[in-house]
Scaffold this motif. Structure first.
Motif: not given
Length: 122
Positions: A48-66
């Motif tokens: 949706t315009d408010g939700t992004i879904q990754f194909v593969t879950a980012p591993a711990s403890p990687l930083s995810i930025q939007f």
């Protein structure tokens, strides 16, 4: 408080993340994992315009930025003499200006933190 960016931490199982800020176009939102720009459809998709879904879950403890980056090199609305002035054109024009100011405020806040760290010897 950040207006145009958010950072999460991967845990290796979560694939869906909220984009808490507004934007004009989805192409104005950069998606990074561990500072590496991700590619739409290859690495993630918009649910949706408010939700992004990754194909593969980012591993711990990687930083995810939007990060929202509204274009400022060209107007998104070009008003014409004797044209009908619409609410949507006015809103789009105002949103472009507001978002670019918010993004500048975020950049300035980041710069202030960096400068403070340098002054403190960190």
């Amino acid at each position: 408080m950040s207006y145009a960016q958010v950072t999460y931490t991967g845990n290796g199982s979560t694939t869906d993340f909220t984009v808490p800020f507004t934007f004009i176009n989805r192409t104005h939102v950069a998606v990074k994992v561990d500072s590496v720009v991700q590619t739409l459809t290859t690495h993630y998709s918009w649910l949706t315009d408010g939700t992004i879904q990754f194909v593969t879950a980012p591993a711990s403890p990687l930083s995810i930025q939007f990060i929202r980056t509204t274009p400022i090199t060209a107007r998104l609305v070009d008003f014409q003499d004797a044209a009908i002035l619409t609410e949507s054109d006015l809103d789009l024009n105002t949103d472009q200006m507001l978002y670019s100011v918010q993004e500048s405020a975020d950049d300035f806040a980041d710069l202030s933190v960096t400068t403070a760290n340098i002054a403190d010897g960190a």
